[in-house]
Motif scaffolding. Structure first.
Motif, PDB file in Angstrom:
ATOM      1  N   ASP A 145       0.841  -1.192   0.000  1.00  0.00           N
ATOM      2  CA  ASP A 145       0.000   0.000   0.000  1.00  0.00           C
ATOM      3  C   ASP A 145       0.880   1.248   0.000  1.00  0.00           C
ATOM      4  O   ASP A 145       2.037   1.209   0.424  1.00  0.00           O
ATOM      5  N   ASN A 146       0.314   2.369  -0.454  1.00  0.00           N
ATOM      6  CA  ASN A 146       1.043   3.638  -0.440  1.00  0.00           C
ATOM      7  C   ASN A 146       1.381   4.054   0.985  1.00  0.00           C
ATOM      8  O   ASN A 146       0.600   3.834   1.902  1.00  0.00           O
ATOM      9  N   TYR A 147       2.542   4.670   1.160  1.00  0.00           N
ATOM     10  CA  TYR A 147       2.842   5.243   2.466  1.00  0.00           C
ATOM     11  C   TYR A 147       2.990   6.756   2.400  1.00  0.00           C
ATOM     12  O   TYR A 147       3.150   7.414   3.426  1.00  0.00           O
ATOM     13  N   TYR A 148       2.912   7.326   1.193  1.00  0.00           N
ATOM     14  CA  TYR A 148       2.969   8.784   1.069  1.00  0.00           C
ATOM     15  C   TYR A 148       2.429   9.182  -0.299  1.00  0.00           C
ATOM     16  O   TYR A 148       2.623   8.459  -1.271  1.00  0.00           O
ATOM     17  N   LYS A 149       1.742  10.333  -0.357  1.00  0.00           N
ATOM     18  CA  LYS A 149       1.267  10.878  -1.622  1.00  0.00           C
ATOM     19  C   LYS A 149       1.713  12.328  -1.739  1.00  0.00           C
ATOM     20  O   LYS A 149       1.734  13.059  -0.750  1.00  0.00           O
ATOM     21  N   SER A 150       2.047  12.742  -2.959  1.00  0.00           N
ATOM     22  CA  SER A 150       2.548  14.097  -3.153  1.00  0.00           C
ATOM     23  C   SER A 150       2.150  14.631  -4.521  1.00  0.00           C
ATOM     24  O   SER A 150       1.913  13.864  -5.453  1.00  0.00           O
ATOM     25  N   ASP A 151       2.089  15.961  -4.636  1.00  0.00           N
ATOM     26  CA  ASP A 151       1.819  16.608  -5.918  1.00  0.00           C
ATOM     27  C   ASP A 151       3.104  16.744  -6.724  1.00  0.00           C
ATOM     28  O   ASP A 151       4.195  16.822  -6.169  1.00  0.00           O
ATOM     29  N   LEU A 152       2.944  16.811  -8.034  1.00  0.00           N
ATOM     30  CA  LEU A 152       4.069  17.129  -8.899  1.00  0.00           C
ATOM     31  C   LEU A 152       4.212  18.642  -8.995  1.00  0.00           C
ATOM     32  O   LEU A 152       3.223  19.374  -9.017  1.00  0.00           O
ATOM     33  N   VAL A 153       5.453  19.105  -9.054  1.00  0.00           N
ATOM     34  CA  VAL A 153       5.726  20.538  -9.172  1.00  0.00           C
ATOM     35  C   VAL A 153       6.864  20.750 -10.164  1.00  0.00           C
ATOM     36  O   VAL A 153       7.514  19.796 -10.609  1.00  0.00           O
ATOM     37  N   MET A 154       7.094  22.016 -10.507  1.00  0.00           N
ATOM     38  CA  MET A 154       8.212  22.391 -11.364  1.00  0.00           C
ATOM     39  C   MET A 154       9.223  23.172 -10.536  1.00  0.00           C
ATOM     40  O   MET A 154       8.849  24.054  -9.753  1.00  0.00           O
ATOM     41  N   VAL A 155      10.493  22.862 -10.682  1.00  0.00           N
ATOM     42  CA  VAL A 155      11.549  23.615 -10.012  1.00  0.00           C
ATOM     43  C   VAL A 155      12.245  24.482 -11.055  1.00  0.00           C
ATOM     44  O   VAL A 155      12.683  23.983 -12.094  1.00  0.00           O
ATOM     45  N   VAL A 156      12.314  25.798 -10.787  1.00  0.00           N
ATOM     46  CA  VAL A 156      12.955  26.748 -11.699  1.00  0.00           C
ATOM     47  C   VAL A 156      13.897  27.642 -10.905  1.00  0.00           C
ATOM     48  O   VAL A 156      13.867  27.660  -9.675  1.00  0.00           O
ATOM     49  N   TYR A 173      12.746  21.504 -14.007  1.00  0.00           N
ATOM     50  CA  TYR A 173      12.554  20.052 -14.019  1.00  0.00           C
ATOM     51  C   TYR A 173      11.348  19.680 -13.168  1.00  0.00           C
ATOM     52  O   TYR A 173      10.982  20.375 -12.225  1.00  0.00           O
ATOM     53  N   VAL A 174      10.713  18.578 -13.536  1.00  0.00           N
ATOM     54  CA  VAL A 174       9.522  18.092 -12.847  1.00  0.00           C
ATOM     55  C   VAL A 174       9.946  17.179 -11.702  1.00  0.00           C
ATOM     56  O   VAL A 174      10.819  16.322 -11.860  1.00  0.00           O
ATOM     57  N   THR A 175       9.310  17.362 -10.559  1.00  0.00           N
ATOM     58  CA  THR A 175       9.626  16.533  -9.401  1.00  0.00           C
ATOM     59  C   THR A 175       8.426  16.506  -8.469  1.00  0.00           C
ATOM     60  O   THR A 175       7.393  17.118  -8.753  1.00  0.00           O
ATOM     61  N   GLU A 176       8.561  15.794  -7.342  1.00  0.00           N
ATOM     62  CA  GLU A 176       7.529  15.833  -6.317  1.00  0.00           C
ATOM     63  C   GLU A 176       7.824  16.973  -5.349  1.00  0.00           C
ATOM     64  O   GLU A 176       8.966  17.388  -5.180  1.00  0.00           O
ATOM     65  N   ARG A 177       6.788  17.456  -4.708  1.00  0.00           N
ATOM     66  CA  ARG A 177       6.923  18.627  -3.845  1.00  0.00           C
ATOM     67  C   ARG A 177       7.990  18.465  -2.753  1.00  0.00           C
ATOM     68  O   ARG A 177       8.789  19.382  -2.531  1.00  0.00           O
ATOM     69  N   PRO A 178       8.064  17.329  -2.037  1.00  0.00           N
ATOM     70  CA  PRO A 178       9.086  17.223  -0.986  1.00  0.00           C
ATOM     71  C   PRO A 178      10.510  17.377  -1.511  1.00  0.00           C
ATOM     72  O   PRO A 178      11.351  18.015  -0.870  1.00  0.00           O
ATOM     73  N   GLU A 179      10.802  16.809  -2.686  1.00  0.00           N
ATOM     74  CA  GLU A 179      12.145  16.948  -3.252  1.00  0.00           C
ATOM     75  C   GLU A 179      12.414  18.392  -3.629  1.00  0.00           C
ATOM     76  O   GLU A 179      13.523  18.901  -3.445  1.00  0.00           O
ATOM     77  N   ALA A 180      11.388  19.075  -4.154  1.00  0.00           N
ATOM     78  CA  ALA A 180      11.545  20.474  -4.539  1.00  0.00           C
ATOM     79  C   ALA A 180      11.823  21.348  -3.320  1.00  0.00           C
ATOM     80  O   ALA A 180      12.681  22.239  -3.359  1.00  0.00           O
ATOM     81  N   VAL A 181      11.108  21.098  -2.239  1.00  0.00           N
ATOM     82  CA  VAL A 181      11.334  21.855  -1.007  1.00  0.00           C
ATOM     83  C   VAL A 181      12.743  21.597  -0.486  1.00  0.00           C
ATOM     84  O   VAL A 181      13.438  22.508  -0.018  1.00  0.00           O
ATOM     85  N   SER A 182      13.188  20.338  -0.583  1.00  0.00           N
ATOM     86  CA  SER A 182      14.542  19.991  -0.160  1.00  0.00           C
ATOM     87  C   SER A 182      15.574  20.718  -1.009  1.00  0.00           C
ATOM     88  O   SER A 182      16.571  21.237  -0.494  1.00  0.00           O
ATOM     89  N   ALA A 183      15.341  20.779  -2.323  1.00  0.00           N
ATOM     90  CA  ALA A 183      16.266  21.471  -3.223  1.00  0.00           C
ATOM     91  C   ALA A 183      16.331  22.953  -2.900  1.00  0.00           C
ATOM     92  O   ALA A 183      17.403  23.559  -2.883  1.00  0.00           O
ATOM     93  N   GLU A 184      15.181  23.549  -2.625  1.00  0.00           N
ATOM     94  CA  GLU A 184      15.127  24.970  -2.298  1.00  0.00           C
ATOM     95  C   GLU A 184      15.853  25.253  -0.984  1.00  0.00           C
ATOM     96  O   GLU A 184      16.602  26.223  -0.863  1.00  0.00           O
ATOM     97  N   SER A 185      15.659  24.382  -0.001  1.00  0.00           N
ATOM     98  CA  SER A 185      16.281  24.575   1.310  1.00  0.00           C
ATOM     99  C   SER A 185      17.797  24.404   1.255  1.00  0.00           C
ATOM    100  O   SER A 185      18.536  25.059   1.991  1.00  0.00           O
ATOM    101  N   ALA A 186      18.246  23.514   0.365  1.00  0.00           N
ATOM    102  CA  ALA A 186      19.678  23.218   0.274  1.00  0.00           C
ATOM    103  C   ALA A 186      20.447  24.299  -0.461  1.00  0.00           C
ATOM    104  O   ALA A 186      21.674  24.316  -0.449  1.00  0.00           O
ATOM    105  N   ASN A 187      19.730  25.183  -1.139  1.00  0.00           N
ATOM    106  CA  ASN A 187      20.405  26.209  -1.932  1.00  0.00           C
ATOM    107  C   ASN A 187      19.889  27.593  -1.577  1.00  0.00           C
ATOM    108  O   ASN A 187      19.502  28.341  -2.405  1.00  0.00           O
TER     109      ASN A 187
END
Length: 223
Positions: free
Chosen positions: A136-147, A209-223
């Motif tokens: 079963d799924n353990y997490y759901k997320s929206d797709l977003v664009m990182v620019v 690039y297209v990604t899921e929201r948690p990865e995008a937030v992580s990318a934004e926080s790391a930079n």
């Protein structure tokens, strides 16, 4: 580098935990010393991870915050996926072994018996279900664009604002196919992993690039 997260499509992405795969062929030449192999197999729970998809899994240099050693490496793996793997291994009464594996190598590693499970954001497509099983799924997320913040597409409010943009996503994911929804887009070749996409964005090779929201937030926080 600063990045801005933009909503791409109103689609829910299911991040799923995959637990069951195909074992190795018992008639293969690697089946020598079966007692030793069987003992090792029953005592460990080998999980395949990219170890490069924060906040779900990443690579670090020590065991802080509950990180686990990466098999055959001096590095450690941390993240939500690792915590889930630890709980499953504990419930099975086995030692957890993290096997760092590129995204495109995860399915072959599972079906060949190199690993026992994949714990990752892997959608249960019909094609994948032909050879592997999903939990079963353990997490759901929206797709977003990182620019790039301050870049040409910083003020985009709709996916159609990306007409003419150079866009990409990870190889062998449905993220790459949703780019086709944008009219007039320049669809660049898919990339192997997210660190590569971040570098490409910073260098100007791509506009987003297209990604899921948690990865995008992580990318934004790391930079």
């Amino acid at each position: 580098m600063n990045k801005k997260v933009l909503s791409l499509i109103a689609m829910v992405l299911s991040l799923v935990l995959m637990l069951v795969g195909c074992g190795a062929n018992s008639n293969s030449s690697s089946a020598q010393a079966p007692e030793v192999q069987e003992t090792e197999k029953t005592e460990t729970f080998r999980v395949g991870l990219e170890c490069g998809y924060a906040p779900f899994n990443w690579t670090q240099l020590d065991d802080s915050n509950g990180a686990v050693p990466i098999d055959g490496s001096q590095e450690y793996a941390g993240g939500y996926d690792v915590e889930i793997a630890k709980r499953i291994a504990g419930g099975l009464g086995k030692k957890l072994v993290i096997v760092k594996t590129e995204w495109t190598g995860l399915l072959p590693a599972l079906t060949s018996g190199k690993i026992d499970a994949i714990i990752a954001g892997m959608s249960p497509t019909a094609e994948r279900k032909e050879t592997i099983d999903f939990s079963d799924n353990y997490y759901k997320s929206d797709l977003v664009m990182v620019v790039k913040r301050g870049g040409k597409y910083d003020n985009a409010t709709s996916i159609q604002d990306f007409k003419g943009a150079k866009l990409t996503a990870q190889l062998n994911t449905f993220h790459y196919t949703v780019i086709d929804q944008i009219e007039g887009v320049i669809k660049e070749p898919a990339m192997d992993d997210f660190p590569a996409m971040r570098v490409a964005l910073e260098s100007g090779m791509i506009d987003g690039y297209v990604t899921e929201r948690p990865e995008a937030v992580s990318a934004e926080s790391a930079n």
